[in-house]
Structures are given as structure tokens and as C-alpha cells.
Design a protein around this motif. Structure first.
Motif, mmCIF file in Angstrom:
data_model
loop_
_atom_site.group_PDB
_atom_site.id
_atom_site.type_symbol
_atom_site.label_atom_id
_atom_site.label_comp_id
_atom_site.label_asym_id
_atom_site.label_seq_id
_atom_site.Cartn_x
_atom_site.Cartn_y
_atom_site.Cartn_z
ATOM 1 N N PHE A 100 -53.863 81.338 21.440
ATOM 2 C CA PHE A 100 -55.003 80.603 21.985
ATOM 3 C C PHE A 100 -56.121 80.409 20.949
ATOM 4 O O PHE A 100 -57.174 79.849 21.270
ATOM 5 C CB PHE A 100 -55.563 81.326 23.209
ATOM 6 N N ALA A 101 -55.905 80.880 19.729
ATOM 7 C CA ALA A 101 -56.872 80.662 18.653
ATOM 8 C C ALA A 101 -56.561 79.334 17.966
ATOM 9 O O ALA A 101 -55.429 78.849 17.983
ATOM 10 C CB ALA A 101 -56.822 81.806 17.650
ATOM 11 N N LYS A 102 -57.578 78.748 17.323
ATOM 12 C CA LYS A 102 -57.413 77.493 16.592
ATOM 13 C C LYS A 102 -57.831 77.706 15.143
ATOM 14 O O LYS A 102 -58.898 78.240 14.880
ATOM 15 C CB LYS A 102 -58.243 76.382 17.234
ATOM 16 N N ILE A 103 -56.970 77.243 14.223
ATOM 17 C CA ILE A 103 -57.184 77.433 12.794
ATOM 18 C C ILE A 103 -57.288 76.062 12.133
ATOM 19 O O ILE A 103 -56.423 75.199 12.331
ATOM 20 C CB ILE A 103 -56.025 78.222 12.149
ATOM 21 N N GLY A 104 -58.314 75.850 11.307
ATOM 22 C CA GLY A 104 -58.532 74.559 10.686
ATOM 23 C C GLY A 104 -57.675 74.332 9.453
ATOM 24 O O GLY A 104 -57.041 75.250 8.912
ATOM 25 N N TYR A 105 -57.678 73.095 8.985
ATOM 26 C CA TYR A 105 -56.921 72.712 7.792
ATOM 27 C C TYR A 105 -57.495 73.401 6.548
ATOM 28 O O TYR A 105 -58.712 73.571 6.417
ATOM 29 C CB TYR A 105 -56.987 71.202 7.590
ATOM 30 N N GLY A 106 -56.590 73.791 5.651
ATOM 31 C CA GLY A 106 -57.004 74.416 4.407
ATOM 32 C C GLY A 106 -57.404 75.870 4.523
ATOM 33 O O GLY A 106 -57.738 76.509 3.522
ATOM 34 N N THR A 107 -57.372 76.405 5.726
ATOM 35 C CA THR A 107 -57.766 77.801 5.944
ATOM 36 C C THR A 107 -56.619 78.733 5.564
ATOM 37 O O THR A 107 -55.448 78.435 5.799
ATOM 38 C CB THR A 107 -58.199 78.008 7.401
ATOM 39 N N VAL A 108 -56.990 79.876 4.986
ATOM 40 C CA VAL A 108 -56.016 80.872 4.553
ATOM 41 C C VAL A 108 -56.279 82.181 5.298
ATOM 42 O O VAL A 108 -57.413 82.661 5.341
ATOM 43 C CB VAL A 108 -56.112 81.121 3.033
ATOM 44 N N VAL A 109 -55.219 82.741 5.886
ATOM 45 C CA VAL A 109 -55.298 84.009 6.610
ATOM 46 C C VAL A 109 -54.439 85.024 5.866
ATOM 47 O O VAL A 109 -53.222 84.846 5.740
ATOM 48 C CB VAL A 109 -54.841 83.853 8.070
ATOM 49 N N MET A 110 -55.087 86.075 5.378
ATOM 50 C CA MET A 110 -54.453 87.039 4.481
ATOM 51 C C MET A 110 -53.673 88.119 5.240
ATOM 52 O O MET A 110 -53.715 88.188 6.480
ATOM 53 C CB MET A 110 -55.526 87.681 3.597
ATOM 54 N N PRO A 111 -52.956 88.996 4.500
ATOM 55 C CA PRO A 111 -52.140 90.023 5.152
ATOM 56 C C PRO A 111 -52.930 90.923 6.096
ATOM 57 O O PRO A 111 -54.061 91.332 5.810
ATOM 58 C CB PRO A 111 -51.593 90.829 3.963
ATOM 59 N N ASN A 112 -52.319 91.184 7.243
ATOM 60 C CA ASN A 112 -52.817 92.129 8.249
ATOM 61 C C ASN A 112 -54.135 91.721 8.894
ATOM 62 O O ASN A 112 -54.781 92.542 9.561
ATOM 63 C CB ASN A 112 -52.940 93.545 7.662
ATOM 64 N N ALA A 113 -54.555 90.500 8.723
ATOM 65 C CA ALA A 113 -55.733 90.008 9.439
ATOM 66 C C ALA A 113 -55.398 89.831 10.915
ATOM 67 O O ALA A 113 -54.242 89.623 11.283
ATOM 68 C CB ALA A 113 -56.218 88.701 8.841
ATOM 69 N N VAL A 114 -56.433 89.898 11.748
ATOM 70 C CA VAL A 114 -56.275 89.713 13.197
ATOM 71 C C VAL A 114 -57.273 88.658 13.654
ATOM 72 O O VAL A 114 -58.470 88.748 13.349
ATOM 73 C CB VAL A 114 -56.515 91.025 13.963
ATOM 74 N N ILE A 115 -56.777 87.671 14.389
ATOM 75 C CA ILE A 115 -57.629 86.632 14.976
ATOM 76 C C ILE A 115 -57.266 86.549 16.450
ATOM 77 O O ILE A 115 -56.137 86.204 16.798
ATOM 78 C CB ILE A 115 -57.424 85.276 14.277
ATOM 79 N N ASN A 116 -58.223 86.845 17.308
ATOM 80 C CA ASN A 116 -57.907 86.982 18.728
ATOM 81 C C ASN A 116 -58.273 85.750 19.552
ATOM 82 O O ASN A 116 -58.745 84.746 19.028
ATOM 83 C CB ASN A 116 -58.552 88.251 19.279
ATOM 84 N N ALA A 117 -58.034 85.838 20.849
ATOM 85 C CA ALA A 117 -57.980 84.693 21.752
ATOM 86 C C ALA A 117 -59.258 83.864 21.756
ATOM 87 O O ALA A 117 -60.375 84.392 21.717
ATOM 88 C CB ALA A 117 -57.673 85.167 23.172
ATOM 89 N N ASP A 118 -59.064 82.547 21.821
ATOM 90 C CA ASP A 118 -60.131 81.559 21.973
ATOM 91 C C ASP A 118 -61.129 81.560 20.827
ATOM 92 O O ASP A 118 -62.254 81.069 20.972
ATOM 93 C CB ASP A 118 -60.858 81.740 23.315
ATOM 94 N N THR A 119 -60.720 82.081 19.699
ATOM 95 C CA THR A 119 -61.522 81.944 18.477
ATOM 96 C C THR A 119 -61.189 80.613 17.815
ATOM 97 O O THR A 119 -60.034 80.191 17.788
ATOM 98 C CB THR A 119 -61.264 83.116 17.529
ATOM 99 N N ILE A 120 -62.209 79.974 17.285
ATOM 100 C CA ILE A 120 -62.053 78.708 16.561
ATOM 101 C C ILE A 120 -62.509 78.927 15.125
ATOM 102 O O ILE A 120 -63.653 79.332 14.886
ATOM 103 C CB ILE A 120 -62.867 77.583 17.220
ATOM 104 N N ILE A 121 -61.618 78.670 14.186
ATOM 105 C CA ILE A 121 -61.926 78.826 12.765
ATOM 106 C C ILE A 121 -61.824 77.459 12.108
ATOM 107 O O ILE A 121 -60.838 76.748 12.268
ATOM 108 C CB ILE A 121 -60.986 79.842 12.109
ATOM 109 N N GLY A 122 -62.859 77.085 11.362
ATOM 110 C CA GLY A 122 -62.955 75.755 10.804
ATOM 111 C C GLY A 122 -62.037 75.518 9.619
ATOM 112 O O GLY A 122 -61.112 76.286 9.336
ATOM 113 N N ASN A 123 -62.303 74.449 8.902
ATOM 114 C CA ASN A 123 -61.503 74.053 7.742
ATOM 115 C C ASN A 123 -61.911 74.832 6.492
ATOM 116 O O ASN A 123 -63.076 75.163 6.301
ATOM 117 C CB ASN A 123 -61.673 72.558 7.475
ATOM 118 N N HIS A 124 -60.923 75.105 5.651
ATOM 119 C CA HIS A 124 -61.140 75.736 4.340
ATOM 120 C C HIS A 124 -61.855 77.081 4.447
ATOM 121 O O HIS A 124 -62.668 77.444 3.593
ATOM 122 C CB HIS A 124 -61.904 74.794 3.413
ATOM 123 N N CYS A 125 -61.545 77.823 5.491
ATOM 124 C CA CYS A 125 -62.065 79.186 5.631
ATOM 125 C C CYS A 125 -61.096 80.184 5.000
ATOM 126 O O CYS A 125 -59.941 79.854 4.711
ATOM 127 C CB CYS A 125 -62.269 79.531 7.101
#
Length: 214
Positions: A100-125
């Protein structure tokens, strides 16, 4: 298989390259950087100046700006003027991301990161190693959440802000744009834009001539 070009050859790029290697649907075609004067090939990967991009049909490739500095990352995106859809969303397989999370274009999520429900992350984060971004957060473009930082529930972070390693933001707080939260800081109040805060609780660093607001 998608051919990927990484923009940037520094330390952050090394970690991004590891993420690419862990994704079986991506093939690293080239690494480009202004620091390269000549074009070389090693292990089947081209290393070249960013001018290489001028000679390519960009519709054949996907891209990632692998630069940790938020300002530089934004400047490069503006400079190359490519459609945002040409940039990949890179996620390490060990990261845990709610469906249920949304991830923008160009965004990078590194090892063992956690992103939980209904979070919105923009572009190039960047959501860095072991970072936790809890439910209902809203991160604008070019935000960097450093290793082991924690954003509790319902936190808002403005464009270009850098959350330092090990920092904690308690729930329901708002942080402005292009602000720096120092490593290990604990944010217990809303923070305005274009400031630097440090400490426990986090307080703005004063520069010469500033007045203390009690």
C-alpha cells in the motif's frame, strides 16, 4: 532484461550497483560521470563521461542518478531533462515495502529498509540501509533518509531534506524543504525549511547574527 545506465560513480553509486546486481530484470549497461575523461569498458560495463548520453537513444535505456547529495541529484535531473518515466525505482530484495506504499521514479531503497502502509515517497529519493519509514508518511522529491534513521507515523518531509543517520522523528511532525536533520537528532517539534537542526531534542543551529527564539 532492461539496460540500465547509472549516472554517478562515487561511493553511493557502489551501493546502487549492488542493488542492480541483485535485480535479475536489470542489466547494467554503463556508468557515466563527469569525472571520466575517456571511455573504457570493464566486465562488460561501459565507463564514460556523461556526454555519452548525448549520443544515445534514451528510449532504449532506463536510468538512475546515483548521487547521495540531494542538491546535485536535483541539478542533474534538471540538466539532462529526460522524462521522469525513464528513471527506475530501485529496491534491494531485502527491503520490506508495504503493497500500500507508493514509491516515485528514480528512488532507491537500500538493504533492510522498511517502508510501511500508505506512505508516499516522491521521485529521486533515497531510503538508506536499515532506515524505517513508518505508515502514512509523505516524503517529497529528493529526500534522503540516511542509514538507521526512523520516521514514525504520519510524518511529512519537504523536498530535498536530509534526515541524518540514526535520527528519529516522532509521529505527526512536519519538516520543511531543504532542511538537514543531524545524525542522531530526535525531532519532537515541527521543523521549518532551509535550516539545520541537531541534538536531543533537535534544535536549530544558530549562525553568527542570529537571535535565539525562546
Amino acid at each position: 532484461m532492461t539496460d540500465l545506465i547509472i549516472i554517478g560513480a562515487g561511493g553511493h553509486s557502489k551501493v546502487v550497483q549492488d542493488i542492480v546486481a541483485a535485480n535479475t530484470d536489470l542489466d547494467l549497461y554503463a556508468i557515466v560521470d563527469d569525472a571520466f575523461d575517456e571511455t573504457n569498458e570493464a566486465d562488460g560495463i561501459i565507463h564514460a563521461n556523461t556526454s555519452l548520453l548525448d549520443s544515445l537513444n534514451i528510449e532504449r535505456y532506463k536510468f538512475c542518478i546515483a548521487i547521495g547529495n540531494n542538491v546535485v541529484r536535483k541539478n542533474l535531473f534538471d540538466r539532462f531533462n529526460m522524462p521522469i518515466e525513464r528513471y527506475v525505482k530501485l529496491v534491494h530484495p531485502s527491503a520490506i515495502i508495504s503493497k500500500f506504499a507508493k514509491i516515485g521514479y528514480g528512488t532507491v531503497v537500500m538493504p533492510n529498509a522498511v517502508i510501511n502502509a500508505d506512505t508516499i515517497i516522491g521521485n529521486h529519493c533515497i531510503v538508506n540501509t536499515n532506515a524505517v519509514v513508518e505508515h502514512d508518511n509523505n516524503l517529497d522529491d529528493y529526500v534522503h533518509v540516511s542509514p538507521s534513521a526512523t520516521l514514525s507515523g504520519v510524518v511529512s518531509v519537504g523536498e530535498g531534506t536530509h534526515i541524518g543517520s540514526g535520527a528519529v522523528v516522532i509521529p505527526l511532525k512536519s519538516i520543511g524543504s531543504w532542511t538537514t536533520i543531524g545524525a542522531g537528532a530526535v525531532v519532537v517539534n515541527d521543523i521549518s525549511g532551509n535550516v539545520t537542526v541537531v541534538g536531543v531534542p533537535a534544535r536549530e543551529i544558530l549562525t553568527k547574527g542570529d537571535e535565539v527564539n525562546e
